[in-house]
Design a protein around this motif. Structure first.
Motif, mmCIF file in Angstrom:
data_model
loop_
_atom_site.group_PDB
_atom_site.id
_atom_site.type_symbol
_atom_site.label_atom_id
_atom_site.label_comp_id
_atom_site.label_asym_id
_atom_site.label_seq_id
_atom_site.Cartn_x
_atom_site.Cartn_y
_atom_site.Cartn_z
ATOM 1 N N UNK A 1 0.837 -1.202 0.000
ATOM 2 C CA UNK A 1 0.000 0.000 0.000
ATOM 3 C C UNK A 1 0.873 1.253 0.000
ATOM 4 N N UNK A 2 1.841 1.311 0.899
ATOM 5 C CA UNK A 2 2.694 2.494 1.001
ATOM 6 C C UNK A 2 3.455 2.762 -0.287
ATOM 7 N N UNK A 3 3.899 1.721 -0.954
ATOM 8 C CA UNK A 3 4.637 1.899 -2.209
ATOM 9 C C UNK A 3 3.748 2.402 -3.331
ATOM 10 N N UNK A 4 2.448 2.282 -3.150
ATOM 11 C CA UNK A 4 1.506 2.756 -4.166
ATOM 12 C C UNK A 4 0.996 4.174 -3.850
ATOM 13 N N UNK A 5 1.510 4.779 -2.789
ATOM 14 C CA UNK A 5 1.057 6.110 -2.383
ATOM 15 C C UNK A 5 2.084 7.173 -2.749
ATOM 16 N N UNK A 6 1.611 8.395 -2.948
ATOM 17 C CA UNK A 6 2.531 9.505 -3.185
ATOM 18 C C UNK A 6 3.162 9.936 -1.859
ATOM 19 N N UNK A 7 4.189 10.761 -1.934
ATOM 20 C CA UNK A 7 4.920 11.162 -0.730
ATOM 21 C C UNK A 7 4.051 11.924 0.270
ATOM 22 N N UNK A 8 3.152 12.753 -0.228
ATOM 23 C CA UNK A 8 2.263 13.519 0.662
ATOM 24 C C UNK A 8 1.377 12.581 1.481
ATOM 25 N N UNK A 9 0.887 11.526 0.840
ATOM 26 C CA UNK A 9 0.030 10.582 1.543
ATOM 27 C C UNK A 9 0.851 9.717 2.507
ATOM 28 N N UNK A 10 2.072 9.367 2.129
ATOM 29 C CA UNK A 10 2.954 8.649 3.063
ATOM 30 C C UNK A 10 3.235 9.505 4.289
ATOM 31 N N UNK A 11 3.344 10.812 4.087
ATOM 32 C CA UNK A 11 3.566 11.728 5.202
ATOM 33 C C UNK A 11 2.370 11.673 6.162
ATOM 34 N N UNK A 12 1.173 11.588 5.624
ATOM 35 C CA UNK A 12 -0.055 11.447 6.418
ATOM 36 C C UNK A 12 0.017 10.179 7.270
ATOM 37 N N UNK A 13 0.388 9.055 6.641
ATOM 38 C CA UNK A 13 0.490 7.778 7.354
ATOM 39 C C UNK A 13 1.575 7.870 8.428
ATOM 40 N N UNK A 14 2.713 8.439 8.070
ATOM 41 C CA UNK A 14 3.821 8.584 9.020
ATOM 42 C C UNK A 14 3.390 9.400 10.239
ATOM 43 N N UNK A 15 2.686 10.492 10.017
ATOM 44 C CA UNK A 15 2.226 11.332 11.124
ATOM 45 C C UNK A 15 1.282 10.564 12.045
ATOM 46 N N UNK A 16 0.422 9.733 11.475
ATOM 47 C CA UNK A 16 -0.497 8.945 12.297
ATOM 48 C C UNK A 16 0.265 7.901 13.120
ATOM 49 N N UNK A 17 1.258 7.270 12.524
ATOM 50 C CA UNK A 17 2.067 6.289 13.248
ATOM 51 C C UNK A 17 2.851 6.982 14.363
ATOM 52 N N UNK A 18 3.456 8.120 14.039
ATOM 53 C CA UNK A 18 4.215 8.872 15.048
ATOM 54 C C UNK A 18 3.319 9.374 16.177
ATOM 55 N N UNK A 19 2.045 9.579 15.891
ATOM 56 C CA UNK A 19 1.076 9.998 16.907
ATOM 57 C C UNK A 19 0.440 8.821 17.620
ATOM 58 N N UNK A 20 1.057 7.652 17.513
ATOM 59 C CA UNK A 20 0.558 6.426 18.142
ATOM 60 C C UNK A 20 -0.872 6.101 17.718
ATOM 61 N N UNK A 21 -1.150 6.328 16.441
ATOM 62 C CA UNK A 21 -2.454 5.982 15.897
ATOM 63 C C UNK A 21 -3.427 7.148 15.819
ATOM 64 N N UNK A 22 -3.004 8.317 16.227
ATOM 65 C CA UNK A 22 -3.880 9.497 16.184
ATOM 66 C C UNK A 22 -3.200 10.602 15.406
ATOM 67 N N UNK A 23 -3.929 11.180 14.472
ATOM 68 C CA UNK A 23 -3.443 12.312 13.688
ATOM 69 C C UNK A 23 -4.377 13.482 13.970
ATOM 70 N N UNK A 24 -3.902 14.442 14.746
ATOM 71 C CA UNK A 24 -4.699 15.587 15.158
ATOM 72 C C UNK A 24 -4.860 16.565 13.996
ATOM 73 N N UNK A 25 -6.096 16.840 13.629
ATOM 74 C CA UNK A 25 -6.387 17.693 12.482
ATOM 75 C C UNK A 25 -5.849 19.104 12.613
ATOM 76 N N UNK A 26 -6.085 19.742 13.746
ATOM 77 C CA UNK A 26 -5.646 21.134 13.924
ATOM 78 C C UNK A 26 -4.130 21.245 13.860
ATOM 79 N N UNK A 27 -3.432 20.365 14.560
ATOM 80 C CA UNK A 27 -1.965 20.408 14.568
ATOM 81 C C UNK A 27 -1.396 20.116 13.180
ATOM 82 N N UNK A 28 -2.003 19.172 12.478
ATOM 83 C CA UNK A 28 -1.533 18.810 11.139
ATOM 84 C C UNK A 28 -1.727 19.976 10.162
ATOM 85 N N UNK A 29 -2.850 20.675 10.291
ATOM 86 C CA UNK A 29 -3.107 21.835 9.431
ATOM 87 C C UNK A 29 -2.147 22.990 9.725
ATOM 88 N N UNK A 30 -1.798 23.186 11.000
ATOM 89 C CA UNK A 30 -0.837 24.230 11.356
ATOM 90 C C UNK A 30 0.507 23.926 10.696
#
Length: 142
Positions: free
Chosen positions: A31-60
């Motif tokens: 799946x990751x190899x089929x994603x663009x870098x921006x979307x991998x960044x989204x996945x990475x942020x969620x993993x780094x957040x222990x499964x949570x990606x905070x919308x407000x912080x991500x938008x900032x």
């Protein structure tokens, strides 16, 4: 698939065919190899957040349009993977959006990575990040 089920019904008791719809490290890598870098960044942020990606912080960090595209890209990649036989069509989307953020009209408050998938996607990200270890040479050098 129908031919297999028909053959199984003739040889043994009526059979049912079940599909495997679980995320594994191998599937997450595909799946990751089929994603663009921006979307991998989204996945990475969620993993780094222990499964949570905070919308407000991500938008900032990445701008007001940070969530435009990544989940749709994942959905399309999941569909392609199912068509290619990498996983079942019934495999669940690994991300779930929350209700809208109270500070912005119709903005997602964040995304959860499904329970148990943080270690799966963390390992997959490490594999994808590794440089290609393939090298040219004679069999004696390998």
């Amino acid at each position: 698939m129908a031919a297999v089920t028909d053959l199984m019904n003739r040889v043994a008791a009526p059979a049912t065919v079940t599909t495997d719809a679980e995320w594994t490290v191998d599937r997450a890598v595909k799946l990751l190899r089929d994603l663009n870098l921006r979307t991998r960044q989204f996945v990475t942020a969620a993993v780094e957040g222990n499964g949570w990606l905070d919308g407000a912080a991500y938008r900032v960090k990445l701008g007001e349009n940070a969530f435009r595209g990544p989940t749709q890209s994942i959905t399309k990649a999941i569909k392609r993977g199912a068509e290619q036989g990498h996983w079942s069509e019934s495999i669940p989307h690994p991300f779930t959006p929350t209700t809208p953020d109270k500070t912005g009209w119709s903005k997602t408050g964040g995304y959860y990575l499904a329970e148990g998938l943080v270690p799966v996607f963390a390992e997959a990200l490490e594999i994808v990040k590794k440089p290609n270890t393939f090298r040219l040479g004679t069999p004696e050098e390998s």
